[in-house]
Design a protein around this motif. Structure first.
Motif, short mmCIF file in Angstrom:
data_model
loop_
_atom_site.label_atom_id
_atom_site.label_comp_id
_atom_site.label_asym_id
_atom_site.label_seq_id
_atom_site.Cartn_x
_atom_site.Cartn_y
_atom_site.Cartn_z
N UNK A 694 0.83 -1.22 0.00
CA UNK A 694 0.00 0.00 0.00
C UNK A 694 0.86 1.26 0.00
N UNK A 695 1.98 1.19 0.74
CA UNK A 695 2.90 2.33 0.78
C UNK A 695 3.43 2.64 -0.62
N UNK A 696 3.84 1.59 -1.32
CA UNK A 696 4.41 1.79 -2.65
C UNK A 696 3.36 2.37 -3.62
N UNK A 697 2.12 1.91 -3.51
CA UNK A 697 1.05 2.41 -4.37
C UNK A 697 0.87 3.92 -4.18
N UNK A 698 0.86 4.34 -2.91
CA UNK A 698 0.66 5.77 -2.63
C UNK A 698 1.85 6.60 -3.13
N UNK A 699 3.07 6.12 -2.85
CA UNK A 699 4.26 6.87 -3.27
C UNK A 699 4.35 6.98 -4.79
N UNK A 700 4.04 5.88 -5.48
CA UNK A 700 4.13 5.91 -6.94
C UNK A 700 3.08 6.83 -7.56
N UNK A 701 1.88 6.86 -6.97
CA UNK A 701 0.87 7.79 -7.49
C UNK A 701 1.30 9.24 -7.23
N UNK A 702 1.88 9.47 -6.05
CA UNK A 702 2.39 10.82 -5.74
C UNK A 702 3.47 11.21 -6.73
N UNK A 703 4.38 10.27 -7.02
CA UNK A 703 5.47 10.54 -7.95
C UNK A 703 4.93 10.87 -9.34
N UNK A 704 3.95 10.09 -9.82
CA UNK A 704 3.38 10.36 -11.15
C UNK A 704 2.74 11.75 -11.20
N UNK A 705 2.04 12.14 -10.14
CA UNK A 705 1.41 13.46 -10.10
C UNK A 705 2.46 14.57 -10.15
N UNK A 706 3.49 14.42 -9.34
CA UNK A 706 4.54 15.45 -9.32
C UNK A 706 5.26 15.53 -10.67
N UNK A 707 5.50 14.38 -11.28
CA UNK A 707 6.17 14.40 -12.59
C UNK A 707 5.29 15.05 -13.65
N UNK A 708 3.97 14.82 -13.57
CA UNK A 708 3.04 15.47 -14.49
C UNK A 708 3.06 16.99 -14.28
N UNK A 709 3.02 17.42 -13.02
CA UNK A 709 3.03 18.85 -12.72
C UNK A 709 4.35 19.49 -13.16
N UNK A 710 5.44 18.74 -13.03
CA UNK A 710 6.76 19.27 -13.37
C UNK A 710 6.93 19.49 -14.87
N UNK A 711 6.11 18.85 -15.69
CA UNK A 711 6.20 19.06 -17.14
C UNK A 711 5.96 20.53 -17.50
N UNK A 712 5.04 21.17 -16.77
CA UNK A 712 4.75 22.59 -17.02
C UNK A 712 5.55 23.51 -16.12
N UNK A 713 5.99 23.02 -14.97
CA UNK A 713 6.65 23.89 -14.00
C UNK A 713 7.72 23.10 -13.26
N UNK A 714 8.82 22.86 -13.95
CA UNK A 714 9.87 22.00 -13.41
C UNK A 714 10.49 22.59 -12.15
N UNK A 715 10.74 23.91 -12.15
CA UNK A 715 11.41 24.53 -11.00
C UNK A 715 10.63 24.36 -9.71
N UNK A 716 9.31 24.32 -9.81
CA UNK A 716 8.47 24.24 -8.62
C UNK A 716 8.41 22.83 -8.04
N UNK A 717 8.38 21.80 -8.91
CA UNK A 717 8.05 20.46 -8.43
C UNK A 717 9.22 19.47 -8.41
N UNK A 718 10.38 19.87 -8.89
CA UNK A 718 11.52 18.95 -8.84
C UNK A 718 11.87 18.56 -7.41
N UNK A 719 11.78 19.53 -6.49
CA UNK A 719 12.11 19.23 -5.09
C UNK A 719 11.15 18.19 -4.51
#
Length: 876
Positions: A694-719
């Protein structure tokens, strides 16, 4: 010899005059003349009539002058002057009426040069002067208008000794008009002086003829109210408004058809004053009274008075928006828009519609209805840009305001490039407007610089952010030198913003200096005017509390947070609709502080009270307050996680997730980052309770969301991507998937090393944490060479931050020294190096429990004389 008339050189002798002088004739133009031996007279004669060929009166002047009959020549020349002056007057009058025709055609820019010529030819004609000043004022050319009105006033005052009674009315009018110009250009002392002088004259006139002149007295009283309100002298403003209101109501009783129109004007001004000083019930009462007046007037003459009804609808919309009665606000704004569109006054129709559209855009922005807000803002901007084509001077400032509002909205929507574009366009406009009217537009430019700086900070462009904040502060400091009553609060606000920037970039000394100076200004202002400035004081106290929490000065943090909360509670007792949100915020911040210092019971109590208030607010305005509810629920989940109440923690995290998923359906750019954060937190919870899948499922979904957001705004979401990778590394480590764990840690380190190049103050700590994690990770895998490599890299960074704050970073450095000792023993059985590491750790300024842990590690080695196992201390 040359002809004095045409300048030709074909000159012949033509006999003698009666006095015996030689006469000449010009074969070019036929002019007969006598050569004059006196240079001075000859020069006068040759220039006197050069351009007057065909004018018989001018010829007579020339002949008399030629014969030396100067008395006769002078008298004839007087006639020429009168004739010419009459011609100039006629020319001036023609220019004046040509300007009037252009004004009737709504072409003020074409009228302007004609009025300028009319005034230039006849500056003593007060009709021309007043018309020219009026048009200049409509084009916001206040600086050009002032000297014209000053000269006109001087003309009137020079006439008054001959007939003072006849001129007093005109002088009073001129003084009042000049005061209006001083007021528009922020010359408040000059404006006040002229208003008061006009008031004395008008009261004197009204004493003898009250029915005629009391209306002018009321105008000046009302103007003084506006002046004192804008210069934050609220008691004086209220006094003058009330005097004006009493007088206007008295006049309206005597002659309602003439004077009832003026009563709601002063009611509106009083309502705005009460709005400004947070007396919202009184503000509402006066706006509603103004509405009743105007609706009654509109029944008798809708063409004239319905536009005033629109004004009051708009004012009520603004008031209800301020006190979070958003449904009522929307109702009044839409009423204003519908009624204004029904009216057909071409000259102001588009401008008024644009203003209402802008208000609706702001309302929808405040209630997180971003798409509707954007549509209204864009329509507003289009209307202003259309108006500016015909009259740029009048409407460019409105375009700049609309651009600023759109930029603010795009920040809310996290569309940062669009926001920056609009801010820059607005700043360019204001800089151009400043060139002609610096006193008016300097503060606007400073406001845009402040907003732009805030945006740059969000985009991690901290150097540019500091430059913009500093320029804004410099402008406000300069303005405050002349007008401290008006601009000191802006100086404090700019200092506060700089303090927040320095805090976010971990430049804590500069942050404290800025916040403390701002606090000093706010305290001084609040002493003189608590109702206006204590709310600013509370905000600054809150920011200082946050700063002191970050630098682990918990005592001062609690003190400042508590004082802010006390002030907010005080305001909420008087006006709960407006200030309950501030109370909830202050409770939430105190709860965060208590959580930080492990006072969990106090933290829980404050979180729960904040949550109760925010849920109550969200029932009335879900669009506004549900995000705060979700944030508080998330924080409670973190608290319960820290106190091992895992079921409650999971429950609150899942509740927060439901809130944010619902909010993200309408505003994904705003709320998807929050969803990713909650998913990441859930992942940590599940990892800690050994629910690895369950932990991995949550982390991977969080990672996908951040990577999607970083496509438009890399400086904000890389951290954020790096944080999730770090957590995935810990998860895989716990699940003994070491190869994946190493990959995630290294990916996180790569990102953080890239970010540290951009902003070392902010990201070096994260690099330090990942390096220390990798050093411990390789040690636990018995990869001692790799562990030593990362230890050597992290130790200088730990030293650097320990020197900045030994209390905060001493534990981390001590932990790394103990790891160094462990590596020395396990790798090379080097007890001397190990003891050196232990000694360095014990020499640090660290807490007693940490020092005890170091001693235990050292004793374990010395007593057992065997391999040292580095039992990691949580030092993050």
């Amino acid at each position: 010899m040359y002809c004095p008339i045409c300048g030709g050189g074909y000159i012949l002798k033509n006999g003698h005059m009666r006095n015996g002088k030689q006469e000449y004739i010009c074969r070019g133009c036929g002019w007969q003349f006598v050569a004059n031996s006196e240079n001075k007279i000859s020069k006068i004669q040759s220039n006197l009539l050069r351009f007057e060929v065909g004018d018989e009166l001018c010829k007579e002047v020339y002949i008399a002058f030629d014969y030396g009959e100067f008395e006769e020549a002078g008298q004839l020349l007087d006639q020429v002057i009168v004739k010419r002056e009459r011609q100039i007057e006629n020319l001036a009058e023609n220019h004046y009426y040509r300007a009037k025709i252009y004004e009737l055609q709504f072409k003020p820019l074409k009228a302007l040069p004609h009025l300028k010529k009319a005034y230039y030819y006849c500056p003593e004609n007060l009709d021309y002067a007043n018309a020219y000043v009026s048009l200049l004022k409509s084009q916001t050319k206040f600086q050009q208008a002032i000297p014209i009105l000053e000269a006109s006033l001087q003309i009137l005052q020079e006439l008054s000794p001959n007939d003072p009674n006849a001129c007093e009315f005109e002088i009073a009018t001129m003084l009042n008009n000049l005061a209006n110009l001083y007021y528009e250009t922020n010359h408040y002392k000059k404006a006040e002086s002229n208003y008061l002088e006009a008031l004395i004259l008008r009261k004197k006139l009204a004493h003898n003829h009250p029915s005629i002149h009391n209306t002018e007295v009321a105008i000046t009283l009302n103007s003084l109210g506006l002046l004192y309100s804008d210069s934050n002298r609220f008691k004086e403003a209220e006094s003058y408004y009330l005097q004006a209101l009493i007088l206007r109501k008295k006049l309206a009783q005597i002659n309602p058809d003439t004077y009832a129109f003026d009563v709601p004007i002063t009611l509106d001004h009083l309502a705005n004053l009460y709005f400004k000083t947070n007396r919202h019930k009184e503000s509402e009462a006066h706006h509603l009274e103004a509405l009743a007046f105007r609706e009654k007037l509109a029944t008798t003459d809708p063409n004239i008075y319905e536009i005033e009804v629109v004004t009051t609808f708009n004012n009520l919309g603004a008031l209800y928006s301020k006190i979070d009665r958003y449904a009522e606000s929307e109702t009044y704004y839409l009423k204003a828009l519908i009624l204004r569109k029904k009216l057909t006054a071409v000259d102001s129709y588009e401008f008024d519609v644009a203003a209402i559209l802008n208000s609706l855009g702001m309302l929808y922005s405040n209630t997180n209805r971003h798409q509707e807000s954007e549509a209204y803002y864009l329509e507003t901007l289009a209307l202003y840009k259309k108006l500016v084509q015909d009259n740029p001077i009048a409407y460019e400032s409105n375009v700049a305001t609309a651009l600023n509002d759109l930029a603010n909205l795009y920040i809310q929507m996290q569309q940062y490039p669009e926001s920056e574009t609009y801010y820059m366009e607005a700043l360019i406009l204001y800089r151009r407007l400043m060139q002609d009217n610096p006193h008016i537009y300097e503060s606007n430019a400073a406001g845009i610089l402040n907003n732009l700086a805030s945006l740059c900070s969000m985009m991690n462009n901290y150097q540019e952010s500091e430059l913009h904040y500093s320029e804004a502060l410099s402008i406000y400091r300069q303005l405050a030198q002349d007008k401290p009553d008006i601009y000191e609060v802006d100086v404090a606000t700019a200092l506060n913003n700089l303090g927040l920037l320095y805090k976010n970039t971990h430049n804590y000394k500069k942050a404290e200096t800025s916040h403390v100076e701002a606090l000093s200004i706010y305290r001084k202002l609040a002493q003189d005017n608590p109702s206006q400035y204590e709310i600013h004081l509370a905000t600054n106290l809150n920011n200082l509390g946050l700063l002191y929490k970050n630098i682990h000065n918990y005592h001062d943090s609690e003190s400042h947070y508590s004082e802010a909360l006390t002030l907010y509670r005080k305001f909420a007792q008087i006006n709960p609709d407006t200030y309950i949100p501030n109370v909830a915020m202050a409770l939430y911040n105190l709860a965060n502080l208590y959580y930080k210092i492990n006072q969990y019971k106090e933290s829980e109590n404050n979180y729960l009270e904040a949550l109760m208030l925010r849920k109550k607010l969200a029932q009335k305005n879900p669009n506004v307050y549900e995000p705060d509810v979700a944030t508080t629920v998330n924080s409670l989940a973190a608290l319960y996680y820290s106190t091992n109440r895992y079921q409650e923690s999971e429950s609150y995290y899942l509740e927060a997730l439901i809130f944010h998923r619902r909010l993200a359906a309408d505003n994904p750019n705003t709320y998807e980052p929050n969803i990713a954060t909650i998913l990441n937190n859930l992942g940590v919870l599940y990892r800690h309770t050994n629910r690895y899948n369950e932990s991995e499922i949550q982390h991977l979904e969080a990672l996908r969301l951040y990577q999607k957001l970083a496509q438009d705004n890399l400086n904000t979401y890389e951290a954020d991507i790096a944080t999730v990778l770090d957590n995935l590394g810990s998860l895989c480590d716990n699940a003994e998937r070491f190869q994946e764990s190493e990959m995630h840690y290294l990916d996180a380190l790569k990102i953080r090393k890239k970010l540290v190049q951009i902003n070392p103050n902010k990201y070096e700590i994260y690099v330090m944490n990942t390096l220390s994690t990798l050093a411990s990770f390789y040690f636990s895998r018995n990869k001692l060479a790799e562990s030593k490599q990362y230890l050597d890299e992290v130790l200088p960074i730990c030293h650097h931050w320990y020197q900045k704050s030994s209390e905060v970073y001493g534990t981390k450095l001590a932990s790394m020294f103990v790891l160094g000792a462990a590596i020395a023993i396990n790798k090379e059985m080097d007890s001397q190096t190990a003891n050196q590491y232990f000694e360095k750790a014990l020499q640090l300024n660290i807490a007693e429990n940490v020092k005890q842990w170091v001693l235990e590690q050292a004793n374990q080695y010395n007593n057992q004389n065997s391999e040292l196992v580095h039992n990691g201390l949580n030092a993050n």
